[in-house]
Motif scaffolding. Structure first.
Motif, mmCIF file in Angstrom:
data_model
loop_
_atom_site.group_PDB
_atom_site.id
_atom_site.type_symbol
_atom_site.label_atom_id
_atom_site.label_comp_id
_atom_site.label_asym_id
_atom_site.label_seq_id
_atom_site.Cartn_x
_atom_site.Cartn_y
_atom_site.Cartn_z
ATOM 1 N N GLY A 71 120.082 -146.686 64.200
ATOM 2 C CA GLY A 71 120.164 -147.824 65.102
ATOM 3 C C GLY A 71 120.784 -149.072 64.516
ATOM 4 O O GLY A 71 120.896 -150.083 65.215
ATOM 5 N N SER A 72 121.205 -149.032 63.256
ATOM 6 C CA SER A 72 121.672 -150.260 62.604
ATOM 7 C C SER A 72 123.152 -150.538 62.835
ATOM 8 O O SER A 72 123.595 -151.679 62.675
ATOM 9 N N VAL A 73 123.936 -149.535 63.186
ATOM 10 C CA VAL A 73 125.375 -149.710 63.362
ATOM 11 C C VAL A 73 125.701 -149.728 64.849
ATOM 12 O O VAL A 73 125.361 -148.781 65.580
ATOM 13 N N ALA A 74 126.354 -150.777 65.293
ATOM 14 C CA ALA A 74 126.803 -150.887 66.678
ATOM 15 C C ALA A 74 128.286 -150.555 66.758
ATOM 16 O O ALA A 74 128.994 -150.516 65.748
ATOM 17 N N LEU A 75 128.741 -150.343 67.974
ATOM 18 C CA LEU A 75 130.127 -149.941 68.203
ATOM 19 C C LEU A 75 130.673 -150.711 69.384
ATOM 20 O O LEU A 75 130.027 -150.789 70.437
ATOM 21 N N ALA A 76 131.853 -151.314 69.221
ATOM 22 C CA ALA A 76 132.554 -151.992 70.311
ATOM 23 C C ALA A 76 133.796 -151.186 70.640
ATOM 24 O O ALA A 76 134.671 -151.015 69.792
ATOM 25 N N MET A 77 133.877 -150.701 71.870
ATOM 26 C CA MET A 77 134.972 -149.847 72.311
ATOM 27 C C MET A 77 135.924 -150.659 73.191
ATOM 28 O O MET A 77 135.561 -151.070 74.291
ATOM 29 N N MET A 78 137.152 -150.865 72.716
ATOM 30 C CA MET A 78 138.134 -151.663 73.444
ATOM 31 C C MET A 78 139.244 -150.831 74.086
ATOM 32 O O MET A 78 140.095 -151.388 74.776
ATOM 33 N N GLY A 79 139.276 -149.538 73.826
ATOM 34 C CA GLY A 79 140.349 -148.698 74.337
ATOM 35 C C GLY A 79 139.812 -147.427 74.949
ATOM 36 O O GLY A 79 138.611 -147.320 75.253
ATOM 37 N N PRO A 80 140.658 -146.419 75.157
ATOM 38 C CA PRO A 80 140.164 -145.117 75.602
ATOM 39 C C PRO A 80 139.098 -144.588 74.652
ATOM 40 O O PRO A 80 139.101 -144.894 73.453
ATOM 41 N N LEU A 81 138.200 -143.772 75.174
ATOM 42 C CA LEU A 81 137.012 -143.371 74.426
ATOM 43 C C LEU A 81 137.204 -142.088 73.618
ATOM 44 O O LEU A 81 136.229 -141.451 73.209
ATOM 45 N N THR A 82 138.439 -141.732 73.323
ATOM 46 C CA THR A 82 138.734 -140.462 72.668
ATOM 47 C C THR A 82 138.091 -140.342 71.302
ATOM 48 O O THR A 82 137.493 -139.302 70.973
ATOM 49 N N ASN A 83 138.216 -141.359 70.467
ATOM 50 C CA ASN A 83 137.649 -141.273 69.118
ATOM 51 C C ASN A 83 136.139 -141.073 69.150
ATOM 52 O O ASN A 83 135.587 -140.296 68.356
ATOM 53 N N LEU A 84 135.466 -141.759 70.057
ATOM 54 C CA LEU A 84 134.008 -141.627 70.141
ATOM 55 C C LEU A 84 133.629 -140.245 70.645
ATOM 56 O O LEU A 84 132.669 -139.631 70.138
ATOM 57 N N ALA A 85 134.368 -139.718 71.624
ATOM 58 C CA ALA A 85 134.082 -138.363 72.103
ATOM 59 C C ALA A 85 134.266 -137.338 70.984
ATOM 60 O O ALA A 85 133.449 -136.421 70.820
ATOM 61 N N LEU A 86 135.312 -137.499 70.193
ATOM 62 C CA LEU A 86 135.544 -136.587 69.073
ATOM 63 C C LEU A 86 134.439 -136.712 68.030
ATOM 64 O O LEU A 86 134.002 -135.712 67.440
ATOM 65 N N ALA A 87 133.985 -137.938 67.794
ATOM 66 C CA ALA A 87 132.900 -138.137 66.827
ATOM 67 C C ALA A 87 131.624 -137.459 67.310
ATOM 68 O O ALA A 87 130.898 -136.836 66.514
ATOM 69 N N LEU A 88 131.316 -137.553 68.600
ATOM 70 C CA LEU A 88 130.125 -136.900 69.152
ATOM 71 C C LEU A 88 130.244 -135.384 69.055
ATOM 72 O O LEU A 88 129.240 -134.683 68.834
ATOM 73 N N ARG A 89 131.451 -134.863 69.217
ATOM 74 C CA ARG A 89 131.645 -133.414 69.058
ATOM 75 C C ARG A 89 131.428 -132.985 67.613
ATOM 76 O O ARG A 89 130.855 -131.920 67.347
ATOM 77 N N ARG A 90 131.887 -133.807 66.674
ATOM 78 C CA ARG A 90 131.759 -133.470 65.256
ATOM 79 C C ARG A 90 130.308 -133.528 64.800
ATOM 80 O O ARG A 90 129.887 -132.754 63.944
ATOM 81 N N GLU A 91 129.544 -134.488 65.345
ATOM 82 C CA GLU A 91 128.169 -134.690 64.890
ATOM 83 C C GLU A 91 127.285 -134.997 66.102
ATOM 84 O O GLU A 91 127.169 -136.146 66.536
ATOM 85 N N PRO A 92 126.643 -133.964 66.674
ATOM 86 C CA PRO A 92 125.801 -134.183 67.858
ATOM 87 C C PRO A 92 124.653 -135.155 67.623
ATOM 88 O O PRO A 92 124.143 -135.740 68.585
ATOM 89 N N ARG A 93 124.229 -135.333 66.372
ATOM 90 C CA ARG A 93 123.125 -136.264 66.093
ATOM 91 C C ARG A 93 123.562 -137.725 66.160
ATOM 92 O O ARG A 93 122.733 -138.640 66.075
ATOM 93 N N LEU A 94 124.859 -137.945 66.321
ATOM 94 C CA LEU A 94 125.386 -139.308 66.306
ATOM 95 C C LEU A 94 124.785 -140.172 67.406
ATOM 96 O O LEU A 94 124.488 -141.349 67.185
ATOM 97 N N ALA A 95 124.600 -139.597 68.592
ATOM 98 C CA ALA A 95 124.088 -140.384 69.719
ATOM 99 C C ALA A 95 122.719 -140.983 69.416
ATOM 100 O O ALA A 95 122.422 -142.112 69.815
ATOM 101 N N ALA A 96 121.896 -140.230 68.721
ATOM 102 C CA ALA A 96 120.562 -140.736 68.378
ATOM 103 C C ALA A 96 120.599 -141.714 67.221
ATOM 104 O O ALA A 96 119.660 -142.496 67.029
ATOM 105 N N ARG A 97 121.666 -141.688 66.450
ATOM 106 C CA ARG A 97 121.766 -142.510 65.247
ATOM 107 C C ARG A 97 122.416 -143.868 65.515
ATOM 108 O O ARG A 97 122.097 -144.865 64.857
ATOM 109 N N LEU A 98 123.369 -143.891 66.464
ATOM 110 C CA LEU A 98 124.096 -145.116 66.747
ATOM 111 C C LEU A 98 123.189 -146.168 67.376
ATOM 112 O O LEU A 98 122.274 -145.860 68.131
ATOM 113 N N GLY A 99 123.505 -147.424 67.092
ATOM 114 C CA GLY A 99 122.880 -148.528 67.787
ATOM 115 C C GLY A 99 123.569 -148.776 69.118
ATOM 116 O O GLY A 99 124.203 -147.883 69.681
#
Length: 310
Positions: A119-147
């Motif tokens: 929960g300590s790292v936040a994310l600001a998305m200013m463009g298409p969400l491709t990188n975040l979707a790829l990150a979620l595919r690479r690591e399914p635990r990411l959603a629970a870890r992200l702030g």
């Protein structure tokens, strides 16, 4: 001062540039990385542009990673007519001496988030969400870890800016957006309903132009370019400045009114590709993962911008 650790994912882009300058000048933020994605212009240019903006702001301490050069399943479609062929309006492009950091942006997001407290790292998305979707595919635990995650994208009452019902960032990669919105991430979404309230009037641009710093001059140049283009293409005198809201929300959340909701993205219809279905009814605030911005304090946001580029 307790700093908010933040990754910015972007596709600079003139309004991305203004948002980056806001972040670079804000001491409350611990900027861990800027990740670039193909969107307004190809990723080879958005990555270079992020490094140019980093240099102008004197923030070479912030690593820049290059990410996806195309949507998950569709052909790339840019928006150079609104940002200039190189993505930075009238600013002449150049190759900065400090290169991008090796590694894919999606891997960088996963490594940074998973290596820090939950929960300590936040994310600001200013463009298409491709990188975040790829990150979620690479690591399914990411959603629970992200702030918290802020997203510039979507439209409801305002209608779209690329089609009748779709905003560009979501339309450019609706499949990625659908995956992100279907995940367990906590998302605060700033669609055109809010960002069309944040407009670069003559007076607001002139205020930034009067500040004698490189980042202020560059930010003002971006907004003047947008003003000229919006007059020619849309007929507006004061263009909306979309992407800085994703950063401003972390700095001063009281500038915005948000409502809990449920958001789904249309992917199957060519007619309504990228439409964001924002549903307020039947949503339990205690468990809601999506929040939709309905108002934005433009004067307050430009006060903040002027302070941080000074």
């Amino acid at each position: 001062m307790k700093k908010q650790s933040l990754i910015i994912d972007c596709d600079p882009g003139v309004d991305d540039a203004v948002g980056l300058f806001l972040a670079f000048g804000s001491p409350e933020l611990d900027l861990l990385a800027v990740t670039a994605v193909g969107g307004n212009v190809p990723v080879s240019r958005t990555g270079r542009n992020a490094r140019i903006l980093r240099q102008i702001a004197g923030r070479e301490d912030v690593p820049v990673f290059l990410g996806a050069d195309r949507p998950l399943v569709r052909e790339p479609a840019g928006a150079g007519e609104f940002h200039g062929a190189e993505g930075l309006g009238d600013l002449p492009p150049f190759e900065p001496p400090f290169p991008a950091t090796p590694g894919h942006a999606a891997e960088a997001i996963v490594d940074i988030v998973m290596g820090r407290p939950e929960g300590s790292v936040a994310l600001a998305m200013m463009g298409p969400l491709t990188n975040l979707a790829l990150a979620l595919r690479r690591e399914p635990r990411l959603a629970a870890r992200l702030g918290p995650v802020s997203v510039m994208g979507g439209a409801r009452s305002e209608g779209g800016n690329i089609t009748a019902s779709a905003e560009f960032n979501i339309w450019a990669d609706p499949d990625a957006a659908a995956e992100v919105f279907a995940s367990d991430l906590s998302l605060t979404v700033f669609g055109l309903d809010a960002t069309h309230q944040v407009r670069a009037t003559d007076a607001r641009i002139a205020r930034i132009e009067a500040i004698d710093t490189p980042q202020a001059q560059a930010a003002a140049s971006m907004m003047r370019f947008s003003q000229r283009v919006e007059r020619e293409i849309v007929g507006w005198d004061a263009p909306p400045v979309h992407d800085p809201v994703t950063v401003a929300w972390f700095l001063k959340p009281d500038l915005f009114e948000v409502r809990t909701c449920r958001i789904e993205v249309e992917t199957a219809s060519d007619l309504t590709r990228g439409h964001t279905a924002v549903e307020f009814r039947g949503v339990d605030p205690a468990t809601a993962r999506h929040h939709w911005a309905v108002t934005a304090d433009a004067d307050g946001l430009f006060d903040l911008l002027a302070e941080r580029v000074a």
